[in-house]
Design an enzyme around this catalytic site. Structure first.
Site, PDB file in Angstrom:
ATOM      1  N   HIS A 162       3.614   4.060   4.761  1.00 31.60           N
ATOM      2  CA  HIS A 162       2.999   4.101   6.571  1.00 31.60           C
ATOM      3  C   HIS A 162       3.304   5.533   6.588  1.00 31.60           C
ATOM      4  CE1 HIS A 162       3.601   2.405  10.019  1.00 31.60           C
ATOM      5  NE2 HIS A 162       3.715   3.472  10.620  1.00 31.60           N
TER       6      HIS A 162
ATOM      7  N   ASN B 213       1.175  -1.288  -0.265  1.00 30.20           N
ATOM      8  CA  ASN B 213       0.080   0.231  -0.090  1.00 30.20           C
ATOM      9  C   ASN B 213       0.779   1.226   0.317  1.00 30.20           C
ATOM     10  OD1 ASN B 213       0.594  -0.345   2.973  1.00 30.20           O
ATOM     11  ND2 ASN B 213      -1.385   0.070   3.130  1.00 30.20           N
TER      12      ASN B 213
ATOM     13  N   GLU C 219       8.169   6.051  17.087  1.00 37.06           N
ATOM     14  CA  GLU C 219       8.650   5.491  15.347  1.00 37.06           C
ATOM     15  C   GLU C 219       9.681   6.794  14.839  1.00 37.06           C
ATOM     16  OE1 GLU C 219       4.665   3.590  13.062  1.00 37.06           O
ATOM     17  OE2 GLU C 219       4.891   5.351  13.433  1.00 37.06           O
TER      18      GLU C 219
HETATM   19  P1  CMP Z   1       0.512  -0.123   7.619  1.00 31.80           P
HETATM   20  O1  CMP Z   1       0.048   1.742   7.694  1.00 31.80           O
HETATM   21  O2  CMP Z   1       2.620   0.551   7.303  1.00 31.80           O
HETATM   22  O3  CMP Z   1       0.316  -0.558   8.737  1.00 31.80           O
HETATM   23  C1  CMP Z   1       0.591  -2.654   9.253  1.00 31.80           C
HETATM   24  C2  CMP Z   1       0.573  -2.106   7.522  1.00 31.80           C
HETATM   25  O4  CMP Z   1      -0.088  -4.198   7.993  1.00 31.80           O
HETATM   26  C3  CMP Z   1      -0.376  -2.458   7.048  1.00 31.80           C
HETATM   27  O5  CMP Z   1      -0.265  -0.570   6.309  1.00 31.80           O
HETATM   28  C4  CMP Z   1      -1.049  -2.849   5.637  1.00 31.80           C
HETATM   29  O6  CMP Z   1      -0.015  -2.102   4.535  1.00 31.80           O
HETATM   30  C5  CMP Z   1      -0.200  -4.406   6.800  1.00 31.80           C
HETATM   31  N1  CMP Z   1      -1.795  -4.844   6.371  1.00 31.80           N
HETATM   32  C6  CMP Z   1      -1.979  -6.307   5.539  1.00 31.80           C
HETATM   33  N2  CMP Z   1      -2.951  -6.562   6.115  1.00 31.80           N
HETATM   34  C7  CMP Z   1      -3.406  -5.711   6.715  1.00 31.80           C
HETATM   35  C8  CMP Z   1      -4.528  -5.567   7.840  1.00 31.80           C
HETATM   36  N3  CMP Z   1      -5.938  -6.693   7.603  1.00 31.80           N
HETATM   37  N4  CMP Z   1      -4.815  -4.692   8.367  1.00 31.80           N
HETATM   38  C9  CMP Z   1      -4.505  -3.546   9.124  1.00 31.80           C
HETATM   39  N5  CMP Z   1      -3.153  -3.763   8.489  1.00 31.80           N
HETATM   40  C10 CMP Z   1      -3.314  -5.010   7.023  1.00 31.80           C
END
Ligand code: CMP
Length: 140
Positions: free
Chosen positions: A117, A114, A128
């Site tokens: 972060h 995605n 962080e």
């Molecule tokens: P990030 O903001 O980097 O924080 C944790 C990451 O876990 C999130 O973005 C997603 O890329 C990943 N992720 C994968 N599956 C899930 C889920 N079901 N809910 C939340 N985060 C997820």
């Protein structure tokens, strides 16, 4: 409104697409300024530590593996309401739910890949930022 700092990571999927300029431009257009930046390739252990809060979640192993699969750009963004503003600019965690015009709607493929972060709250942001940067590495 108060000036805040938040941690932003451009993830391996976005790094591989060579779109860091597009992403940083979105922050700068919204008055979020980069006050620290480092390109790095996280080890598995660093990715595990950074995402420790998610260690019990079913996606943890895949998340750690993905975040250590290639280079990332770690940044500290500063500006008015930087934490919430960054989250607005990024869009929902799942790109399929993100509003049009957000980074994840425009540039990301899936909830796992995605693009970015961002810290989710003031305490998380402090933690962080300190994970990656010494106070003297922040400028501006
Ligand atoms: P990030 O903001 O980097 O924080 C944790 C990451 O876990 C999130 O973005 C997603 O890329 C990943 N992720 C994968 N599956 C899930 C889920 N079901 N809910 C939340 N985060 C997820």
């Amino acid at each position: 409104m108060s000036t805040e700092r938040t941690l932003s990571i451009i993830k391996p999927d976005a790094m591989a697409k060579h779109i860091i300029g597009d992403i940083i431009n979105r922050f700068e257009k919204n008055n979020l300024h980069v006050v620290a930046a480092r390109m790095m390739h996280l080890s598995q252990s660093e990715a595990e530590q950074f995402y420790l809060v998610h260690h019990a979640r079913p996606f943890y192993a895949d998340l750690v593996s993905f975040m250590s699969s290639g280079p990332v750009l770690v940044m500290v963004l500063e500006g008015d309401d930087a934490i919430a503003k960054n989250r607005q600019i990024m869009g929902a965690t799942n790109p399929k739910e993100a509003l049009p015009g957000t980074i994840r709607a425009d540039l990301a493929e899936s909830i796992d890949h995605n693009a970015v972060h961002g810290s989710d709250a003031a305490e998380t942001a402090r933690h962080e930022i300190a994970f990656f940067f010494k106070p003297e590495e922040l400028v501006g």
